[in-house]
Scaffold this motif. Structure first.
Motif, PDB file in Angstrom:
ATOM      1  N   SER A  49      -4.823  -8.863  -3.406  1.00 39.98           N
ATOM      2  CA  SER A  49      -3.733  -8.430  -2.550  1.00 39.98           C
ATOM      3  C   SER A  49      -2.640  -7.822  -3.409  1.00 39.98           C
ATOM      4  O   SER A  49      -2.492  -8.151  -4.589  1.00 39.98           O
ATOM      5  N   LEU A  50      -1.882  -6.928  -2.799  1.00 42.62           N
ATOM      6  CA  LEU A  50      -0.750  -6.285  -3.437  1.00 42.62           C
ATOM      7  C   LEU A  50       0.434  -6.435  -2.493  1.00 42.62           C
ATOM      8  O   LEU A  50       0.337  -6.074  -1.321  1.00 42.62           O
ATOM      9  N   GLU A  51       1.550  -7.002  -3.012  1.00 41.35           N
ATOM     10  CA  GLU A  51       2.697  -7.302  -2.169  1.00 41.35           C
ATOM     11  C   GLU A  51       3.962  -6.645  -2.725  1.00 41.35           C
ATOM     12  O   GLU A  51       4.164  -6.617  -3.934  1.00 41.35           O
ATOM     13  N   PHE A  52       4.806  -6.151  -1.831  1.00 39.75           N
ATOM     14  CA  PHE A  52       6.127  -5.647  -2.179  1.00 39.75           C
ATOM     15  C   PHE A  52       7.133  -6.716  -1.768  1.00 39.75           C
ATOM     16  O   PHE A  52       7.120  -7.193  -0.643  1.00 39.75           O
ATOM     17  N   ASN A  53       8.014  -7.120  -2.713  1.00 40.01           N
ATOM     18  CA  ASN A  53       9.010  -8.170  -2.468  1.00 40.01           C
ATOM     19  C   ASN A  53      10.412  -7.572  -2.555  1.00 40.01           C
ATOM     20  O   ASN A  53      10.672  -6.761  -3.442  1.00 40.01           O
ATOM     21  N   ASP A 146       3.805 -17.722   4.690  1.00 43.65           N
ATOM     22  CA  ASP A 146       3.346 -16.369   4.976  1.00 43.65           C
ATOM     23  C   ASP A 146       2.406 -16.370   6.175  1.00 43.65           C
ATOM     24  O   ASP A 146       1.886 -17.397   6.575  1.00 43.65           O
ATOM     25  N   VAL A 147       2.234 -15.199   6.721  1.00 41.34           N
ATOM     26  CA  VAL A 147       1.397 -15.005   7.897  1.00 41.34           C
ATOM     27  C   VAL A 147       0.408 -13.890   7.587  1.00 41.34           C
ATOM     28  O   VAL A 147       0.790 -12.849   7.056  1.00 41.34           O
ATOM     29  N   LEU A 156      -0.132  -9.043   5.073  1.00 45.50           N
ATOM     30  CA  LEU A 156       0.592 -10.265   4.716  1.00 45.50           C
ATOM     31  C   LEU A 156       2.073 -10.074   4.969  1.00 45.50           C
ATOM     32  O   LEU A 156       2.664  -9.092   4.511  1.00 45.50           O
ATOM     33  N   LEU A 157       2.709 -11.013   5.659  1.00 47.75           N
ATOM     34  CA  LEU A 157       4.152 -11.036   5.854  1.00 47.75           C
ATOM     35  C   LEU A 157       4.632 -12.404   5.399  1.00 47.75           C
ATOM     36  O   LEU A 157       4.059 -13.422   5.788  1.00 47.75           O
ATOM     37  N   PHE A 181      13.562 -14.098  -0.576  1.00 48.51           N
ATOM     38  CA  PHE A 181      13.000 -12.773  -0.348  1.00 48.51           C
ATOM     39  C   PHE A 181      11.926 -12.737   0.717  1.00 48.51           C
ATOM     40  O   PHE A 181      11.344 -13.745   1.079  1.00 48.51           O
ATOM     41  N   MET A 182      11.719 -11.517   1.203  1.00 50.02           N
ATOM     42  CA  MET A 182      10.658 -11.240   2.164  1.00 50.02           C
ATOM     43  C   MET A 182       9.545 -10.478   1.444  1.00 50.02           C
ATOM     44  O   MET A 182       9.789  -9.829   0.432  1.00 50.02           O
ATOM     45  N   THR A 183       8.359 -10.568   1.993  1.00 50.29           N
ATOM     46  CA  THR A 183       7.183  -9.947   1.399  1.00 50.29           C
ATOM     47  C   THR A 183       6.394  -9.192   2.453  1.00 50.29           C
ATOM     48  O   THR A 183       6.203  -9.695   3.565  1.00 50.29           O
TER      49      THR A 183
END
Length: 188
Positions: A49-53, A146-147, A156-157, A181-183
Motif C-alpha cells: 500500500s501507498l499512503e499520503f499523510n 483506518d477503514v 484506505l482512509l 493526521f489523516m491518511t
C-alpha cells in the motif's frame, strides 16, 4: 473401568468424525470457494500500500533559532508491506513545516481484525533531521484507526496520532513533535 474407557473413546471418535472427514480444499470450483480450506490466503487488497499523510504537527518547544518557520502542519508518505491483514511493515517519510524536521522511519504496525474499521498500533524507528541541529536517531510510536473501502477494499482512509521523539531529548532544542493526521492510501 475398561467399559467406561471404551465408551469415552467411542464418543471422542464420533465427535472427531466431521473434522476427520473434511478433505483439503480444491481450486476448480467457483472463484472464492476455496478460502478457509487451505487453498489460497485471503488478502483483501493486496500485499502493498501507498499512503499520503497530512495533518497538524505541534512542537513541544520552540524550534531553535535559524530553523525554518512555518505553519504547524506536516506532509508525509508511507509505503507498507502487508504480511497479513493484521500486520504490516511501514517505510515512512514526513516533513514538518514548522522547524523543518524531516523524518525517515521504518517499523511494524499491528492491526485489529475488523471489517471495515480496524485499529492499529505500531512503533517506527529511524532518522530525524533537524536543521541547525543535525540528524538524530528517533522513535515514533503510532496509534489510530483506518477503514478499508472501495471496490476490493483497496482504498484506505485513516486517522492517527504519532509523537516524534528524537534521542536524546532536550538537548539543543531537539524536543518531541506531536502529529495528528489523516491518511488516504491505495492498497495494491
Amino acid at each position: 473401568m475398561k467399559r467406561h474407557a471404551t465408551l469415552w473413546g467411542a464418543v471422542t471418535l464420533l465427535a472427531a468424525m466431521p473434522a476427520l472427514a473434511q478433505d483439503r480444499g480444491r481450486t476448480d470450483g467457483p472463484e472464492g470457494s476455496e478460502y478457509g480450506k487451505g487453498g489460497y490466503e485471503d488478502l483483501n487488497g493486496g500485499r502493498f500500500s501507498l499512503e499520503f499523510n497530512w495533518g497538524a504537527a505541534v512542537n513541544a518547544e520552540e524550534p531553535p533559532r535559524g530553523a525554518p518557520e512555518g505553519p504547524p502542519l506536516f506532509l508525509g508518505l508511507t509505503a507498507s508491506f502487508w504480511g497479513d491483514d493484521w500486520y504490516q511493515l511501514d517505510f515512512s517519510g514526513s516533513y514538518v513545516l514548522d522547524g523543518g524536521r524531516l523524518n525517515l522511519m521504518v517499523g511494524p504496525r499491528f492491526r485489529t481484525y475488523g471489517y471495515p474499521l480496524s485499529f492499529h498500533l505500531g512503533l517506527r524507528a529511524g532518522a530525524i533531521y533537524m536543521p541547525e541541529i543535525g540528524t538524530r536517531f528517533g522513535l515514533s510510536p503510532i496509534v489510530g484507526a483506518d477503514v478499508l473501502v472501495g471496490r476490493g477494499d483497496s482504498l484506505l482512509l485513516g486517522l492517527s496520532y504519532s509523537p516524534d521523539i528524537p534521542l536524546p531529548t532536550d538537548i539543543d532544542g531537539g524536543d518531541i513533535t506531536h502529529r495528528v493526521f489523516m491518511t488516504v492510501g491505495y492498497r495494491f
